[in-house]
Design a protein around this motif. Structure first.
Motif, PDB file in Angstrom:
ATOM      1  N   VAL A  82      -2.800   4.967  -1.780  1.00 37.53           N
ATOM      2  CA  VAL A  82      -3.716   5.453  -0.760  1.00 37.53           C
ATOM      3  C   VAL A  82      -3.443   6.935  -0.524  1.00 37.53           C
ATOM      4  CG1 VAL A  82      -4.550   5.172   1.605  1.00 37.53           C
ATOM      5  CG2 VAL A  82      -3.731   3.176   0.330  1.00 37.53           C
ATOM      6  N   THR A 124      -7.208   4.649  -3.661  1.00 35.55           N
ATOM      7  CA  THR A 124      -8.182   4.777  -2.586  1.00 35.55           C
ATOM      8  C   THR A 124      -7.998   6.146  -1.963  1.00 35.55           C
ATOM      9  OG1 THR A 124      -8.269   2.418  -2.088  1.00 35.55           O
ATOM     10  CG2 THR A 124      -8.892   3.918  -0.318  1.00 35.55           C
ATOM     11  N   VAL A 157      -9.035   8.273   1.236  1.00 31.94           N
ATOM     12  CA  VAL A 157      -9.579   8.167   2.580  1.00 31.94           C
ATOM     13  C   VAL A 157     -10.009   9.565   3.016  1.00 31.94           C
ATOM     14  CG1 VAL A 157      -9.125   7.448   4.952  1.00 31.94           C
ATOM     15  CG2 VAL A 157      -7.964   6.283   3.051  1.00 31.94           C
ATOM     16  N   LEU A 199      -1.770  -0.705  -4.376  1.00 33.35           N
ATOM     17  CA  LEU A 199      -2.802   0.308  -4.195  1.00 33.35           C
ATOM     18  C   LEU A 199      -2.153   1.619  -3.768  1.00 33.35           C
ATOM     19  CD1 LEU A 199      -5.987   0.681  -3.905  1.00 33.35           C
ATOM     20  CD2 LEU A 199      -5.645   0.211  -1.485  1.00 33.35           C
ATOM     21  N   PHE A 226       0.848  -1.178   0.000  1.00 30.15           N
ATOM     22  CA  PHE A 226       0.000   0.000   0.000  1.00 30.15           C
ATOM     23  C   PHE A 226       0.889   1.235   0.000  1.00 30.15           C
ATOM     24  CE2 PHE A 226      -2.142  -3.543   1.913  1.00 30.15           C
ATOM     25  CZ  PHE A 226      -3.349  -3.559   1.244  1.00 30.15           C
ATOM     26  N   THR A 285     -11.150  -1.512   7.324  1.00 31.93           N
ATOM     27  CA  THR A 285      -9.907  -2.134   6.882  1.00 31.93           C
ATOM     28  C   THR A 285      -9.830  -3.545   7.392  1.00 31.93           C
ATOM     29  OG1 THR A 285      -8.709  -1.176   8.748  1.00 31.93           O
ATOM     30  CG2 THR A 285      -8.590  -0.004   6.641  1.00 31.93           C
ATOM     31  N   PHE A 335      -5.075   4.050   7.254  1.00 35.11           N
ATOM     32  CA  PHE A 335      -5.703   3.094   6.359  1.00 35.11           C
ATOM     33  C   PHE A 335      -4.658   2.117   5.801  1.00 35.11           C
ATOM     34  CE2 PHE A 335      -7.104   1.504   2.294  1.00 35.11           C
ATOM     35  CZ  PHE A 335      -8.446   1.223   2.478  1.00 35.11           C
ATOM     36  N   SER A 336      -3.544   2.641   5.308  1.00 36.46           N
ATOM     37  CA  SER A 336      -2.495   1.804   4.722  1.00 36.46           C
ATOM     38  C   SER A 336      -1.956   0.794   5.731  1.00 36.46           C
ATOM     39  CB  SER A 336      -1.344   2.672   4.210  1.00 36.46           C
ATOM     40  OG  SER A 336      -1.784   3.539   3.201  1.00 36.46           O
ATOM     41  N   ARG A 370      -4.701  -1.913   6.641  1.00 42.35           N
ATOM     42  CA  ARG A 370      -4.898  -2.876   5.535  1.00 42.35           C
ATOM     43  C   ARG A 370      -3.690  -3.804   5.429  1.00 42.35           C
ATOM     44  NH1 ARG A 370      -8.447  -5.386   4.109  1.00 42.35           N
ATOM     45  NH2 ARG A 370      -7.806  -5.775   2.003  1.00 42.35           N
ATOM     46  N   CYS A 397       1.667   5.063   0.235  1.00 40.38           N
ATOM     47  CA  CYS A 397       1.141   6.245   0.908  1.00 40.38           C
ATOM     48  C   CYS A 397       2.072   7.424   0.608  1.00 40.38           C
ATOM     49  CB  CYS A 397       1.079   5.966   2.404  1.00 40.38           C
ATOM     50  SG  CYS A 397       0.251   7.219   3.366  1.00 40.38           S
ATOM     51  N   PRO A 452      -4.911   0.942  -8.748  1.00 40.61           N
ATOM     52  CA  PRO A 452      -6.108   1.452  -8.072  1.00 40.61           C
ATOM     53  C   PRO A 452      -5.737   2.545  -7.063  1.00 40.61           C
ATOM     54  CG  PRO A 452      -6.006  -0.948  -7.946  1.00 40.61           C
ATOM     55  CD  PRO A 452      -4.700  -0.478  -8.496  1.00 40.61           C
TER      56      PRO A 452
END
Length: 169
Positions: free
Chosen positions: A124, A154, A156, A122, A21, A169, A37-38, A41, A23, A152
């Motif tokens: 984030v 995301t 937040v 992903l 993930f 998450t 979030f990262s 997850r 960030c 993708p």
């Protein structure tokens, strides 16, 4: 990690991919939401967090030495902030994050990074909560660069609580 994944036919197969993930690290208040979030997850799926900091090119180019000094100071500041954020990631996930420090336009560098490092699963981002919208990076990536990025994204919301983030998450 051997997590089961669905295929287009509805069958399942084992996946050995470790989810990463990404960030974006900056001085914005919404960084804490994206980071939470990262980390959550990554912890949940046995993945990891990657941190990216993009240094903007020095505006002052009249004297080469001054521009170089400004870039050097910017890099030192980036490294210090990355280490501070990395400590939070390690505390939360138990793993040191991956580090990416780039120089240039943030959107361009994120697109390049996504193309170069296929381990990233992903991107984030934290969304700002002000009346001016979700922030320039989110706005640009979601509206203009989404077709260029093969990753993708995301977003937040910046007003989510820790508990709300933990729930999803």
């Amino acid at each position: 990690m051997n997590e089961t994944a669905s295929t287009a036919c509805g069958e399942t197969k084992k996946s050995d991919k470790e989810f990463t993930f990404l960030c974006v690290v900056d001085e914005s208040p919404e960084l804490s939401r994206a980071l939470r979030f990262s980390c959550q997850r990554a912890k949940r799926v046995g993945g990891r967090v990657a941190l990216a900091y993009v240094i903007q090119p020095a505006e002052f180019q009249h004297w080469l030495g001054v521009g170089e000094l400004m870039q050097e100071e910017a890099r030192e500041e980036a490294e210090a902030l990355m280490m501070e954020v990395a400590d939070k990631v390690k505390l939360c996930t138990g793993k040191m994050p991956m580090f990416f420090i780039r120089e240039g336009d943030t959107v361009e560098e994120l697109i390049k990074l996504a193309e170069e490092d296929k381990s990233i699963s992903l991107l984030v981002l934290g969304g700002a909560t002000g009346k001016d919208g979700p922030g320039p990076l989110v706005s640009h990536l979601v509206s203009k660069a989404v077709g260029e990025m093969h990753l993708p994204i995301t977003v937040v919301p910046g007003n989510m609580t820790d508990e709300e983030i933990d729930e999803i998450t």
